[in-house]
Write a protein that holds these residues in place. Structure first.
Motif, PDB file in Angstrom:
ATOM      1  N   GLN A  65      -3.287   9.614  -2.282  1.00  0.00           N
ATOM      2  CA  GLN A  65      -3.749   8.989  -1.047  1.00  0.00           C
ATOM      3  C   GLN A  65      -3.719   7.471  -1.202  1.00  0.00           C
ATOM      4  O   GLN A  65      -4.418   6.920  -2.045  1.00  0.00           O
ATOM      5  CB  GLN A  65      -5.166   9.445  -0.703  1.00  0.00           C
ATOM      6  CG  GLN A  65      -5.713   8.877   0.594  1.00  0.00           C
ATOM      7  CD  GLN A  65      -4.829   9.184   1.796  1.00  0.00           C
ATOM      8  OE1 GLN A  65      -4.461  10.333   2.015  1.00  0.00           O
ATOM      9  NE2 GLN A  65      -4.453   8.159   2.540  1.00  0.00           N
ATOM     10  N   PRO A  66      -2.889   6.782  -0.408  1.00  0.00           N
ATOM     11  CA  PRO A  66      -2.763   5.321  -0.569  1.00  0.00           C
ATOM     12  C   PRO A  66      -3.972   4.574  -0.010  1.00  0.00           C
ATOM     13  O   PRO A  66      -4.743   5.111   0.790  1.00  0.00           O
ATOM     14  CB  PRO A  66      -1.511   4.992   0.238  1.00  0.00           C
ATOM     15  CG  PRO A  66      -1.502   6.023   1.327  1.00  0.00           C
ATOM     16  CD  PRO A  66      -2.027   7.286   0.680  1.00  0.00           C
ATOM     17  N   CYS A 125       0.831  -1.213   0.000  1.00  0.00           N
ATOM     18  CA  CYS A 125       0.000   0.000   0.000  1.00  0.00           C
ATOM     19  C   CYS A 125       0.863   1.259   0.000  1.00  0.00           C
ATOM     20  O   CYS A 125       0.427   2.312  -0.483  1.00  0.00           O
ATOM     21  CB  CYS A 125      -0.923   0.005   1.219  1.00  0.00           C
ATOM     22  SG  CYS A 125      -2.247  -1.231   1.175  1.00  0.00           S
ATOM     23  N   GLY A 126       2.079   1.168   0.540  1.00  0.00           N
ATOM     24  CA  GLY A 126       2.961   2.331   0.594  1.00  0.00           C
ATOM     25  C   GLY A 126       3.805   2.535  -0.647  1.00  0.00           C
ATOM     26  O   GLY A 126       4.571   3.511  -0.726  1.00  0.00           O
ATOM     27  N   SER A 147       9.149   1.938   2.339  1.00  0.00           N
ATOM     28  CA  SER A 147       8.201   2.509   3.297  1.00  0.00           C
ATOM     29  C   SER A 147       6.995   1.593   3.426  1.00  0.00           C
ATOM     30  O   SER A 147       6.844   0.631   2.661  1.00  0.00           O
ATOM     31  CB  SER A 147       7.762   3.911   2.864  1.00  0.00           C
ATOM     32  OG  SER A 147       7.137   3.867   1.595  1.00  0.00           O
ATOM     33  N   SER A 148       6.143   1.898   4.383  1.00  0.00           N
ATOM     34  CA  SER A 148       4.959   1.089   4.635  1.00  0.00           C
ATOM     35  C   SER A 148       3.816   2.004   5.043  1.00  0.00           C
ATOM     36  O   SER A 148       4.010   2.951   5.810  1.00  0.00           O
ATOM     37  CB  SER A 148       5.254   0.071   5.751  1.00  0.00           C
ATOM     38  OG  SER A 148       4.130  -0.736   6.018  1.00  0.00           O
ATOM     39  N   LYS A 189      -0.967   6.773   6.414  1.00  0.00           N
ATOM     40  CA  LYS A 189       0.264   7.560   6.372  1.00  0.00           C
ATOM     41  C   LYS A 189       1.428   6.616   6.124  1.00  0.00           C
ATOM     42  O   LYS A 189       1.259   5.395   6.104  1.00  0.00           O
ATOM     43  CB  LYS A 189       0.451   8.310   7.699  1.00  0.00           C
ATOM     44  CG  LYS A 189      -0.691   9.251   8.034  1.00  0.00           C
ATOM     45  CD  LYS A 189      -0.513   9.868   9.411  1.00  0.00           C
ATOM     46  CE  LYS A 189      -1.698  10.740   9.788  1.00  0.00           C
ATOM     47  NZ  LYS A 189      -1.560  11.286  11.159  1.00  0.00           N
ATOM     48  N   LEU A 190       2.620   7.182   5.952  1.00  0.00           N
ATOM     49  CA  LEU A 190       3.797   6.363   5.663  1.00  0.00           C
ATOM     50  C   LEU A 190       4.745   6.317   6.848  1.00  0.00           C
ATOM     51  O   LEU A 190       4.898   7.289   7.587  1.00  0.00           O
ATOM     52  CB  LEU A 190       4.548   6.910   4.444  1.00  0.00           C
ATOM     53  CG  LEU A 190       3.882   6.756   3.084  1.00  0.00           C
ATOM     54  CD1 LEU A 190       4.835   7.250   1.995  1.00  0.00           C
ATOM     55  CD2 LEU A 190       3.481   5.310   2.821  1.00  0.00           C
ATOM     56  N   LYS A 191       5.388   5.169   7.007  1.00  0.00           N
ATOM     57  CA  LYS A 191       6.455   4.992   7.989  1.00  0.00           C
ATOM     58  C   LYS A 191       7.541   4.135   7.340  1.00  0.00           C
ATOM     59  O   LYS A 191       7.388   3.660   6.209  1.00  0.00           O
ATOM     60  CB  LYS A 191       5.924   4.307   9.253  1.00  0.00           C
ATOM     61  CG  LYS A 191       5.419   2.893   8.997  1.00  0.00           C
ATOM     62  CD  LYS A 191       5.026   2.198  10.283  1.00  0.00           C
ATOM     63  CE  LYS A 191       4.570   0.758  10.014  1.00  0.00           C
ATOM     64  NZ  LYS A 191       4.245   0.035  11.243  1.00  0.00           N
ATOM     65  N   ASP A 192       8.639   3.914   8.066  1.00  0.00           N
ATOM     66  CA  ASP A 192       9.698   3.032   7.569  1.00  0.00           C
ATOM     67  C   ASP A 192       9.197   1.592   7.496  1.00  0.00           C
ATOM     68  O   ASP A 192       8.198   1.228   8.124  1.00  0.00           O
ATOM     69  CB  ASP A 192      10.914   3.083   8.500  1.00  0.00           C
ATOM     70  CG  ASP A 192      11.704   4.369   8.342  1.00  0.00           C
ATOM     71  OD1 ASP A 192      11.482   5.076   7.342  1.00  0.00           O
ATOM     72  OD2 ASP A 192      12.519   4.667   9.234  1.00  0.00           O
TER      73      ASP A 192
END
Length: 373
Positions: free
Chosen positions: A282-283, A198-199, A216-217, A227-230
């Motif tokens: 927007q994912p 999804c990221g 990212s994820s 939202k995105l994170k590592d």
């Protein structure tokens, strides 16, 4: 003698000792009890610290604030605190915590709250991490969670789909919902986690080189948008794609370009590969992918197979095909090969059986006659 309240039941706890002797022996025994109680109150706190009355919840809050957990892990741990610790031992001063108190907590959570061993282990992991921090900060001399005994978690059986079942699910999804069909094909072809898929942004896709770069994820906390994170191990990885998956992604990209043009917007490299927005900004939420999978597996008869099992499918098929463990580990994003071996040891059993057959054929062959002198 009153010792205090039981943190779990709220009942007062008394301690007594029967003395068979005179008054002097009784007074000496009372002194020993008072001394033991004083030692208990000091507990394992380091001598002279100003924080010897900090509670478990206060310690955990400071621990969480300083250790850089991912947003989803942080939200998960805060839920653990609110749900399982605040109503039980959360207000207990850390100097009063002993392994026996934690063992009684774990028994209570199992017997009264009916929690699964994996959930109780999560509570234990949080407590152990927080007490480790307390020891490092000089608030405790020893970590009481180190000697506690959380329940053992037995590995659940993986419902591994067959290649035919995966192909059937992908074909059904491509016919009914082309975008999700691409998602499933990419999940099976890369072994990526649903949040990582999804990221993905179009800048991560190299159609000419047949490569996807995962760095990212996508995640959701509460009802917020994604939202995105590592990634889970905070590392980027490059995963090669087979030709069929590249073709599917290329068709998907052309569809998204047409959608953007129809709406008068631009689809740039920062657009997400899986998005309902024409500009791709927007994912998808990861749970969107899981809900779609539930519908697909219901229609294709894959009862019991989770979306995450496509990741297991990837790793197992590669290991059984003889791909080195280190390569598989890198491809699916494990921190090291030891993790891969721990999770997918079953796949290597089949490889070992084939290895035995190979050695059998070599050793059972008729020996070549030795040339005469």
């Amino acid at each position: 003698m009153l010792r205090g309240k039981d943190p779990l039941t709220g009942k007062y706890v008394y301690v007594s000792r029967t003395v068979r002797g005179g008054k002097r022996l009784a007074e000496r025994t009372l002194g020993e009890l008072l001394s033991e109680n004083s030692d208990r109150d000091r507990g394992s706190t380091a001598a002279g610290t100003a924080s010897d009355r900090i509670t478990i919840v206060e310690l955990i809050e400071q621990h969480l604030d300083r250790h850089g957990y991912s947003p989803t892990t942080l939200a998960d741990y805060r839920s653990v605190v609110a749900t399982y610790l605040v109503p039980t031992i959360g207000n207990t001063p850390i100097c009063d915590v002993r392994p026996v108190l934690l063992d009684r907590l774990y028994t209570y959570l199992a017997d009264e709250r009916k929690l699964a061993p994996a959930t109780i282990r999560k509570v234990h992991a949080l407590l152990r991490g927080a007490f480790t921090t307390a020891v490092r900060w000089g608030w405790l001399a020893n970590n009481p969670a180190r000697d506690a005994s959380p329940p053992i978690v037995h590995k659940g059986k993986i419902h591994l789909p067959t290649p035919d079942e995966v192909n059937r699910a992908v074909a059904y999804a491509e016919a009914q919902a082309p975008d999700f069909g691409v998602f499933l094909r990419l999940a099976a072809a890369t072994g990526a986690r649903r949040g990582e898929l999804c990221g993905l942004q179009w800048r991560n896709i190299d159609l000419d080189g047949g490569m996807v770069h995962i760095d990212s994820s996508a995640y959701v906390v509460g009802g917020d948008t994604a939202k995105l994170k590592d990634t889970k191990n905070h590392a980027r990885r490059d995963v090669s794609l087979n030709a069929t998956t590249v073709d599917a992604l290329a068709r998907h990209y052309r569809r998204k370009l047409d959608d953007a043009a129809t709406c008068g917007v631009e689809l740039g490299g920062d657009g997400f590969v899986f998005s309902d927005a024409p500009d791709g900004l927007q994912p998808w939420r990861p749970d969107r992918a899981s809900h779609n999978w539930d519908r697909v597996r219901a229609k294709t008869g894959l009862t019991g197979v989770r979306l995450h099992d496509l990741r297991h499918f990837q790793a197992t098929m590669l290991l059984q095909a003889g791909v080195p463990v280190r390569n598989v580990s890198k491809r699916i994003g494990h921190r090291d090969a030891a993790t891969t071996l721990n999770v997918y040891g079953h796949a290597l059993e089949e490889v070992d059986r084939r290895s035995a057959d190979v050695m059998g054929r070599l050793l059972d062959a008729d020996p070549v006659p030795r040339p005469a002198d």
